[in-house]
Design an enzyme around this catalytic site. Structure first.
Site, PDB file in Angstrom:
ATOM      1  N   HIS A   1      57.731  53.549  43.858  1.00 45.10           N
ATOM      2  CA  HIS A   1      57.157  54.902  43.325  1.00 45.10           C
ATOM      3  C   HIS A   1      57.543  56.010  44.378  1.00 45.10           C
ATOM      4  O   HIS A   1      57.332  57.294  44.853  1.00 45.10           O
ATOM      5  CB  HIS A   1      54.682  55.293  43.372  1.00 45.10           C
ATOM      6  CG  HIS A   1      54.644  54.513  42.702  1.00 45.10           C
ATOM      7  ND1 HIS A   1      55.058  54.433  41.577  1.00 45.10           N
ATOM      8  CD2 HIS A   1      53.727  53.651  42.791  1.00 45.10           C
ATOM      9  CE1 HIS A   1      54.847  53.870  40.612  1.00 45.10           C
ATOM     10  NE2 HIS A   1      53.524  53.887  41.584  1.00 45.10           N
TER      11      HIS A   1
ATOM     12  N   ASP B   1      56.472  45.559  37.707  1.00 41.92           N
ATOM     13  CA  ASP B   1      55.174  46.382  38.005  1.00 41.92           C
ATOM     14  C   ASP B   1      53.951  46.614  36.839  1.00 41.92           C
ATOM     15  O   ASP B   1      54.519  47.234  36.255  1.00 41.92           O
ATOM     16  CB  ASP B   1      55.203  46.847  39.234  1.00 41.92           C
ATOM     17  CG  ASP B   1      53.749  47.597  39.758  1.00 41.92           C
ATOM     18  OD1 ASP B   1      53.572  46.576  41.302  1.00 41.92           O
ATOM     19  OD2 ASP B   1      53.164  48.335  39.085  1.00 41.92           O
TER      20      ASP B   1
ATOM     21  N   HIS C   1      52.827  49.605  37.107  1.00 42.44           N
ATOM     22  CA  HIS C   1      53.349  51.005  37.007  1.00 42.44           C
ATOM     23  C   HIS C   1      54.411  51.752  36.961  1.00 42.44           C
ATOM     24  O   HIS C   1      55.444  50.441  37.169  1.00 42.44           O
ATOM     25  CB  HIS C   1      52.386  51.737  38.538  1.00 42.44           C
ATOM     26  CG  HIS C   1      50.863  51.474  38.501  1.00 42.44           C
ATOM     27  ND1 HIS C   1      50.667  49.925  39.233  1.00 42.44           N
ATOM     28  CD2 HIS C   1      50.175  51.379  38.237  1.00 42.44           C
ATOM     29  CE1 HIS C   1      49.023  50.199  39.477  1.00 42.44           C
ATOM     30  NE2 HIS C   1      49.119  51.427  38.862  1.00 42.44           N
TER      31      HIS C   1
ATOM     32  N   ASP D   1      49.436  43.503  39.359  1.00 48.08           N
ATOM     33  CA  ASP D   1      48.520  44.131  38.634  1.00 48.08           C
ATOM     34  C   ASP D   1      48.918  44.175  37.188  1.00 48.08           C
ATOM     35  O   ASP D   1      47.696  44.743  36.410  1.00 48.08           O
ATOM     36  CB  ASP D   1      49.358  46.085  39.339  1.00 48.08           C
ATOM     37  CG  ASP D   1      50.803  46.041  39.378  1.00 48.08           C
ATOM     38  OD1 ASP D   1      51.178  45.407  39.141  1.00 48.08           O
ATOM     39  OD2 ASP D   1      50.631  47.521  40.007  1.00 48.08           O
TER      40      ASP D   1
HETATM   41 ZN   LIG Z   1      52.148  48.739  40.687  1.00 48.21          ZN
END
Ligand SMILES: [Zn+2]
Length: 285
Positions: free
Chosen positions: A106, A150, A152, A227
């Site tokens: 991120h 991941d 996200h 995750d």
């Molecule tokens: Zn994540």
């Protein structure tokens, strides 16, 4: 944070043939391959505006800076070992190596976010390309694929490599999950809440087929996030331990079939039970 030490401990007990190395700290010059000097300076000196620090998600400390440098340095080291690029030149690569942390996708050029300070994979990708170019002056650039699994979306990575056709960014992620404003990469696959093993592995298969038709990497970074697991607090997907292992095997096989070096990093994992997150990561190793 407890998962990192626990993973290290369980790996040492369970896979004694692994060789461990202490992560070197990434330098300001290395970080500047993916981040602006102003951002690096603000992180290092602790002078980020309060809102920017809040977006990262944890408070500033000298240890936070050192940890972020070393997490990036570990991904650099893994890429070097996988590819066989040493400080002095080319050696025989191991083909595969990993970081016990990393995957802070991120973080963008001039800001952090979502527990990510520096974008380790972006820094390592650019550094390997630079060193490769120095050793192979008359050959095409090193092409790097980033396979981000991941849960996200890899918004920071997509931002850093926008318009760079030597790096391919693939992200499979939960559509309704953070970040709520996604940044388009080269290939983005949105998955619905509750997606389980079958549809996930099908989507991965299609994504790898498309990646293969559009790009031929010499180096692959794999963000093996824990995750998407059904026991994750933040994931919203429902992959089982077996499903995640099948995912990992598919990516490793894909790299092996192409004889491309692969560096893998842990990325996110926030299990209701810490031990289940560590188990997913242990299975990846
Ligand atoms: Zn994540």
């Amino acid at each position: 944070m407890g998962k990192y030490a626990r993973l290290r401990q369980r790996l040492a007990e369970g896979l004694p043939h692994l060789s461990f190395a202490v992560a070197p700290a990434a330098t300001d010059g290395q970080l500047a391959l993916a981040h602006t000097p102003n951002y690096i300076q603000a992180v290092v000196s602790g002078s980020l505006p309060a809102a920017a620090q809040r977006e990262i998600g944890f408070p500033w400390s000298p240890q936070m800076v050192e940890r972020s440098r070393r997490s990036t340095g570990a991904t650099i080291a893994a890429a070097r070992v996988a590819l066989g690029l040493t400080e002095r030149g080319l050696a025989q690569g191991e083909g595969v190596a990993g970081n016990l942390a990393g995957g802070t996708h991120h973080a963008g050029r001039d800001k952090g976010g979502g527990f990510c300070v520096f974008n380790d994979v972006a820094v390592a990708a650019r550094l390997m390309q630079a060193e490769w170019a120095r050793l192979h002056r008359h050959r095409p650039p090193l092409r790097v694929a980033i396979i981000d699994l991941d849960v996200h979306q890899g918004n920071g990575t997509a931002e850093i490599f926008a318009g760079d056709d030597t790096v391919f960014t693939l992200s499979l992620h939960g559509q309704k999950n953070f970040p709520f404003r996604k940044v388009a990469g080269d290939l983005d696959v949105d998955l619905p809440d509750g997606c389980d093993d079958g549809p996930y592995l099908e989507a991965l298969e299609q994504a790898l087929a498309e990646l293969e038709s559009r790009f031929d990497p010499g180096l692959i970074f794999f963000l093996a996030g824990a995750d998407p697991h059904e026991g994750d607090r933040l994931g919203r997907l429902r992959l089982s331990f077996d499903g995640l292992q099948a995912r990992d095997r598919r990516v490793f096989d894909w790299a092996w079939q192409r004889r491309a070096a692969l560096a893998f990093v842990m990325a996110g994992g926030y299990g209701h039970d810490l031990e289940s997150t560590v188990q997913v990561q242990l299975n990846t190793w």
